[in-house]
Write a protein that holds these residues in place. Structure first.
Motif, PDB file in Angstrom:
ATOM      1  N   PHE A  19       5.189 -43.509 -45.485  1.00 17.26           N
ATOM      2  CA  PHE A  19       5.940 -42.723 -46.454  1.00 17.26           C
ATOM      3  C   PHE A  19       6.181 -41.355 -45.828  1.00 17.26           C
ATOM      4  O   PHE A  19       5.283 -40.784 -45.213  1.00 17.26           O
ATOM      5  N   ALA A  20       7.380 -40.827 -45.973  1.00 13.40           N
ATOM      6  CA  ALA A  20       7.703 -39.502 -45.446  1.00 13.40           C
ATOM      7  C   ALA A  20       8.170 -38.608 -46.577  1.00 13.40           C
ATOM      8  O   ALA A  20       8.865 -39.068 -47.491  1.00 13.40           O
ATOM      9  N   ALA A  21       7.794 -37.355 -46.507  1.00 11.79           N
ATOM     10  CA  ALA A  21       8.185 -36.381 -47.530  1.00 11.79           C
ATOM     11  C   ALA A  21       8.504 -35.053 -46.864  1.00 11.79           C
ATOM     12  O   ALA A  21       7.900 -34.695 -45.849  1.00 11.79           O
ATOM     13  N   VAL A  22       9.430 -34.331 -47.452  1.00 17.13           N
ATOM     14  CA  VAL A  22       9.763 -32.989 -46.971  1.00 17.13           C
ATOM     15  C   VAL A  22       8.664 -32.040 -47.422  1.00 17.13           C
ATOM     16  O   VAL A  22       8.272 -32.040 -48.596  1.00 17.13           O
ATOM     17  N   GLU A  23       8.154 -31.254 -46.480  1.00 20.49           N
ATOM     18  CA  GLU A  23       7.099 -30.282 -46.781  1.00 20.49           C
ATOM     19  C   GLU A  23       7.422 -28.949 -46.115  1.00 20.49           C
ATOM     20  O   GLU A  23       7.928 -28.909 -44.991  1.00 20.49           O
ATOM     21  N   SER A  24       7.115 -27.871 -46.807  1.00 17.26           N
ATOM     22  CA  SER A  24       7.216 -26.539 -46.219  1.00 17.26           C
ATOM     23  C   SER A  24       6.040 -26.342 -45.274  1.00 17.26           C
ATOM     24  O   SER A  24       4.962 -26.890 -45.487  1.00 17.26           O
ATOM     25  N   TYR A  25       6.260 -25.532 -44.242  1.00 15.27           N
ATOM     26  CA  TYR A  25       5.187 -25.237 -43.289  1.00 15.27           C
ATOM     27  C   TYR A  25       5.413 -23.851 -42.721  1.00 15.27           C
ATOM     28  O   TYR A  25       6.460 -23.235 -42.919  1.00 15.27           O
ATOM     29  N   SER A  26       4.439 -23.367 -41.993  1.00  9.44           N
ATOM     30  CA  SER A  26       4.599 -22.132 -41.237  1.00  9.44           C
ATOM     31  C   SER A  26       3.763 -22.221 -39.977  1.00  9.44           C
ATOM     32  O   SER A  26       2.673 -22.795 -39.976  1.00  9.44           O
ATOM     33  N   ASP A  27       4.307 -21.644 -38.912  1.00  7.42           N
ATOM     34  CA  ASP A  27       3.548 -21.535 -37.665  1.00  7.42           C
ATOM     35  C   ASP A  27       3.319 -20.068 -37.318  1.00  7.42           C
ATOM     36  O   ASP A  27       2.967 -19.727 -36.201  1.00  7.42           O
ATOM     37  N   GLY A  28       3.534 -19.196 -38.279  1.00  6.64           N
ATOM     38  CA  GLY A  28       3.299 -17.769 -38.074  1.00  6.64           C
ATOM     39  C   GLY A  28       4.391 -16.944 -38.718  1.00  6.64           C
ATOM     40  O   GLY A  28       5.382 -17.466 -39.225  1.00  6.64           O
ATOM     41  N   ALA A  29       4.187 -15.653 -38.689  1.00  5.27           N
ATOM     42  CA  ALA A  29       5.181 -14.736 -39.246  1.00  5.27           C
ATOM     43  C   ALA A  29       6.490 -14.871 -38.475  1.00  5.27           C
ATOM     44  O   ALA A  29       6.497 -15.260 -37.298  1.00  5.27           O
ATOM     45  N   ILE A  30       7.584 -14.555 -39.116  1.00  6.88           N
ATOM     46  CA  ILE A  30       8.897 -14.632 -38.482  1.00  6.88           C
ATOM     47  C   ILE A  30       8.884 -13.788 -37.212  1.00  6.88           C
ATOM     48  O   ILE A  30       8.504 -12.627 -37.218  1.00  6.88           O
ATOM     49  N   GLY A  31       9.273 -14.420 -36.096  1.00 11.50           N
ATOM     50  CA  GLY A  31       9.285 -13.729 -34.811  1.00 11.50           C
ATOM     51  C   GLY A  31       7.935 -13.687 -34.116  1.00 11.50           C
ATOM     52  O   GLY A  31       7.799 -13.107 -33.045  1.00 11.50           O
ATOM     53  N   ASN A  32       6.909 -14.294 -34.724  1.00 13.44           N
ATOM     54  CA  ASN A  32       5.565 -14.273 -34.138  1.00 13.44           C
ATOM     55  C   ASN A  32       4.905 -15.646 -34.305  1.00 13.44           C
ATOM     56  O   ASN A  32       3.875 -15.785 -34.952  1.00 13.44           O
ATOM     57  N   SER A  33       5.506 -16.661 -33.702  1.00 13.39           N
ATOM     58  CA  SER A  33       5.005 -18.016 -33.819  1.00 13.39           C
ATOM     59  C   SER A  33       3.665 -18.181 -33.097  1.00 13.39           C
ATOM     60  O   SER A  33       3.497 -17.737 -31.976  1.00 13.39           O
ATOM     61  N   THR A  34       2.729 -18.851 -33.782  1.00 13.47           N
ATOM     62  CA  THR A  34       1.427 -19.155 -33.176  1.00 13.47           C
ATOM     63  C   THR A  34       1.396 -20.591 -32.657  1.00 13.47           C
ATOM     64  O   THR A  34       0.515 -20.934 -31.884  1.00 13.47           O
ATOM     65  N   GLY A  35       2.320 -21.422 -33.151  1.00 11.93           N
ATOM     66  CA  GLY A  35       2.290 -22.847 -32.829  1.00 11.93           C
ATOM     67  C   GLY A  35       1.385 -23.636 -33.755  1.00 11.93           C
ATOM     68  O   GLY A  35       1.487 -24.850 -33.845  1.00 11.93           O
ATOM     69  N   ARG A  36       0.479 -22.949 -34.449  1.00  8.69           N
ATOM     70  CA  ARG A  36      -0.404 -23.614 -35.406  1.00  8.69           C
ATOM     71  C   ARG A  36       0.409 -23.949 -36.652  1.00  8.69           C
ATOM     72  O   ARG A  36       1.120 -23.096 -37.178  1.00  8.69           O
ATOM     73  N   LEU A  37       0.305 -25.172 -37.135  1.00 10.22           N
ATOM     74  CA  LEU A  37       1.142 -25.656 -38.226  1.00 10.22           C
ATOM     75  C   LEU A  37       0.338 -25.720 -39.518  1.00 10.22           C
ATOM     76  O   LEU A  37      -0.595 -26.516 -39.642  1.00 10.22           O
ATOM     77  N   MET A  38       0.707 -24.863 -40.479  1.00  6.29           N
ATOM     78  CA  MET A  38       0.007 -24.749 -41.752  1.00  6.29           C
ATOM     79  C   MET A  38       0.851 -25.314 -42.885  1.00  6.29           C
ATOM     80  O   MET A  38       2.071 -25.122 -42.922  1.00  6.29           O
TER      81      MET A  38
END
Length: 164
Positions: A19-38
């Motif tokens: 099953f696939a679903a659309v989910e919001s995520y963040s990998d850091g503040a805009i312009g400061n990506s950490t690569g970590r997916l939250m």
């Protein structure tokens, strides 16, 4: 810039089928990506319920999700990049919660106001494999070490808002 993708899981409500679903995520503040997916998930949603039983997921993103990219190209065309990131979706441990909240809420500030009674939990995708397709000839498999070693740069207007 992107703030959402598709999470595929082994579905509780479909007796183990995908099953696939659309989910919001963040990998850091805009312009400061950490690569970590939250991610901010609740068991009231299919993905949240699924990862409570089986934490193995694949998270997919496509270049076409970025405004003004892949123009004139079909999203399935290999030159319109797409990535699938697999691993375990695990709750963030208490001692890492403050940093994880900063990473997630910097892109999704409205999540802080979501109903407490829905018991949202902050999750991090612990990456095990990455599959990148960005040109003809087949996908490339990347290690987490290669993923986190990548240097990404982009120019984003300071006023850009992803919560609209």
């Amino acid at each position: 810039m992107n703030s959402w993708g598709s999470v595929a899981s082994s579905s509780v409500h479909l007796r183990g089928n995908p099953f696939a679903a659309v989910e919001s995520y963040s990998d850091g503040a805009i312009g400061n990506s950490t690569g970590r997916l939250m991610f901010f998930l609740t068991s009231l949603d299919a993905t949240g319920a699924d990862v409570e039983v089986n934490s193995n997921v694949t998270f997919s993103l496509a270049e076409v999700q970025i405004p003004d990219s892949c123009q004139g190209t079909d999203p399935e065309d290999p030159t319109c990049a797409k990535v699938s990131i697999s691993g375990q979706m695990l709750p963030v441990p208490q001692h890492k919660l403050e940093e994880a909240q900063h990473i997630l809420f910097s892109r999704h500030p409205l999540m802080k106001t979501w109903p407490v009674g829905h018991h949202f939990v902050l999750y991090e995708l612990q990456i095990s494999t990455i599959r990148l397709l960005d040109f003809y000839g087949g996908a490339a498999d990347l290690t987490p070490q290669e993923y986190f070693a990548a240097h990404v740069s982009c120019k984003v207007a300071a006023s850009q808002n992803f919560e609209s």
